[in-house]
Design a protein around this motif. Structure first.
Motif, mmCIF file in Angstrom:
data_model
loop_
_atom_site.group_PDB
_atom_site.id
_atom_site.type_symbol
_atom_site.label_atom_id
_atom_site.label_comp_id
_atom_site.label_asym_id
_atom_site.label_seq_id
_atom_site.Cartn_x
_atom_site.Cartn_y
_atom_site.Cartn_z
ATOM 1 N N ILE A 38 -50.505 -28.429 25.137
ATOM 2 C CA ILE A 38 -49.433 -27.355 25.329
ATOM 3 C C ILE A 38 -48.189 -27.980 25.362
ATOM 4 C CG2 ILE A 38 -50.811 -25.594 26.394
ATOM 5 C CD1 ILE A 38 -49.904 -26.353 29.167
ATOM 6 N N THR A 39 -46.972 -27.470 25.269
ATOM 7 C CA THR A 39 -45.817 -27.871 25.685
ATOM 8 C C THR A 39 -45.250 -27.265 26.900
ATOM 9 O OG1 THR A 39 -45.117 -28.000 23.241
ATOM 10 C CG2 THR A 39 -43.460 -27.757 24.686
ATOM 11 N N VAL A 40 -44.672 -28.070 27.982
ATOM 12 C CA VAL A 40 -44.079 -27.708 29.208
ATOM 13 C C VAL A 40 -42.704 -28.229 29.115
ATOM 14 C CG1 VAL A 40 -44.233 -27.518 31.518
ATOM 15 C CG2 VAL A 40 -46.197 -27.767 30.166
ATOM 16 N N THR A 41 -41.765 -27.378 29.557
ATOM 17 C CA THR A 41 -40.348 -27.688 29.686
ATOM 18 C C THR A 41 -39.887 -27.698 30.829
ATOM 19 O OG1 THR A 41 -39.871 -27.018 27.362
ATOM 20 C CG2 THR A 41 -38.153 -26.979 28.938
ATOM 21 N N ASP A 42 -39.460 -28.840 31.453
ATOM 22 C CA ASP A 42 -38.968 -28.690 32.979
ATOM 23 C C ASP A 42 -37.523 -28.182 33.204
ATOM 24 O OD1 ASP A 42 -37.200 -30.752 32.192
ATOM 25 O OD2 ASP A 42 -38.050 -32.332 33.523
ATOM 26 N N GLY A 72 -34.680 -26.463 19.750
ATOM 27 C CA GLY A 72 -34.555 -25.170 19.883
ATOM 28 C C GLY A 72 -33.301 -24.488 20.473
ATOM 29 N N GLU A 73 -32.369 -25.257 20.708
ATOM 30 C CA GLU A 73 -31.222 -24.996 21.520
ATOM 31 C C GLU A 73 -29.908 -25.169 20.465
ATOM 32 O OE1 GLU A 73 -30.911 -23.481 24.609
ATOM 33 O OE2 GLU A 73 -32.987 -23.640 24.409
ATOM 34 N N ALA A 103 -27.221 -18.710 26.277
ATOM 35 C CA ALA A 103 -27.625 -19.573 27.378
ATOM 36 C C ALA A 103 -27.545 -18.828 28.747
ATOM 37 C CB ALA A 103 -26.422 -20.942 27.250
ATOM 38 N N GLU A 104 -26.837 -17.707 28.747
ATOM 39 C CA GLU A 104 -26.768 -16.846 30.001
ATOM 40 C C GLU A 104 -26.238 -15.609 29.620
ATOM 41 O OE1 GLU A 104 -24.562 -17.630 34.333
ATOM 42 O OE2 GLU A 104 -24.310 -19.043 32.629
ATOM 43 N N VAL A 144 -34.442 -24.475 26.589
ATOM 44 C CA VAL A 144 -33.926 -24.386 27.959
ATOM 45 C C VAL A 144 -34.060 -23.011 28.188
ATOM 46 C CG1 VAL A 144 -31.812 -24.042 29.237
ATOM 47 C CG2 VAL A 144 -32.225 -26.029 27.853
ATOM 48 N N LEU A 145 -34.545 -22.406 29.430
ATOM 49 C CA LEU A 145 -34.533 -21.062 29.719
ATOM 50 C C LEU A 145 -33.338 -20.240 30.049
ATOM 51 C CD1 LEU A 145 -36.894 -18.828 30.426
ATOM 52 C CD2 LEU A 145 -36.852 -19.815 32.710
#
Length: 246
Positions: A38-42, A72-73, A103-104, A144-145
């Protein structure tokens, strides 16, 4: 490869844990097995390939194998300020704005808002909106979330929006600058705020306050766009201008 987000930093060789809905999704919806990746982003927006070590539906552990390039950004940090619309339109806007690279996102109240959030419901609503943003970020491969904020006032929006080098105030009034011209004259900008009204748009007084505060009044063409269409049009135009070149 399925993507998940953690709110802590990750280092190579770490063992990470995914719990709750993520663990359930991996175990039962995706039916993954030990050894799959899986891919995990911190929390820093860094992505890693991780190999599943254990899973039981409530907790999944995975070993961090290697870093992944974040592709993806958007090269532009975009903050969407959206006046509260009716019904569940804001949820739709959040989902699609995340897919388009925002982004927000900050909802705000304006004079012509038909729907206004009740104080005792804000926390519940925000939790749901954050979940929608997270699911959209996973689906479209964001690194980025995006952040979803609690609602603020119109004046609070002006204070925050003017902090950006380019703050676009969308309003179909005379004296606005066409979006194409505005973006063409800001080739090197890295941070953009976009302000979109609700179904009734903005009042003349709000338009004047925005101009006096220093926001750039911007027109979106000859057609009148719905409040849920306008931010997506803007984000698409920004993506075309700054991201699709080359």
């Amino acid at each position: 490869m399925p993507r998940f987000f953690l709110k802590t930093p990750i280092e190579l060789g770490d063992t990470v844990e995914l719990v709750g809905e993520d663990a359930h999704h991996i175990s039962y919806s995706l039916r993954m097995a030990v050894g799959e990746e899986i891919t995990v982003t911190d929390s820093r927006g860094l992505g890693y390939t991780c190999r599943l070590a254990s899973l039981d539906g409530t907790c999944v552990t995975a070993t961090v194998l290697s870093p992944l390039e974040n592709t993806g950004e958007s090269p532009i940090e975009i903050h969407l300020f959206q006046a509260y619309p009716k019904s569940d339109k804001l949820e739709f806007i959040i989902q699609k704005a995340v897919e388009l690279g925002v982004a927000e996102i900050t909802p705000f109240e304006s004079e012509r808002c038909i729907k206004r959030p009740k104080a005792d419901r804000i926390e519940h609503i925000l939790t749901r909106q954050e979940k929608i943003a997270c699911e959209a970020a996973k689906q479209c491969g964001r690194g980025v979330l995006p952040k979803v904020n609690a609602p603020i006032s119109f004046d609070g929006m002006l204070t925050r929006a003017i902090e950006y080098p380019l703050a676009l105030f969308c309003h179909p009034a005379e004296g606005t600058v066409p979006l194409r011209e505005t973006l063409a004259s800001h080739k090197d900008v890295k941070r953009i705020a976009i302000v979109v009204g609700s179904e009734g748009g903005f009042s003349d007084g709000e338009f004047q306050k925005a101009v006096e505060a220093g926001l750039t009044p911007t027109g979106l063409g000859a057609r009148v766009l719905r409040c849920e269409t306008a931010p997506l049009f803007l984000l698409s135009a920004i993506s075309y201008e700054y991201e699709m070149k080359g």
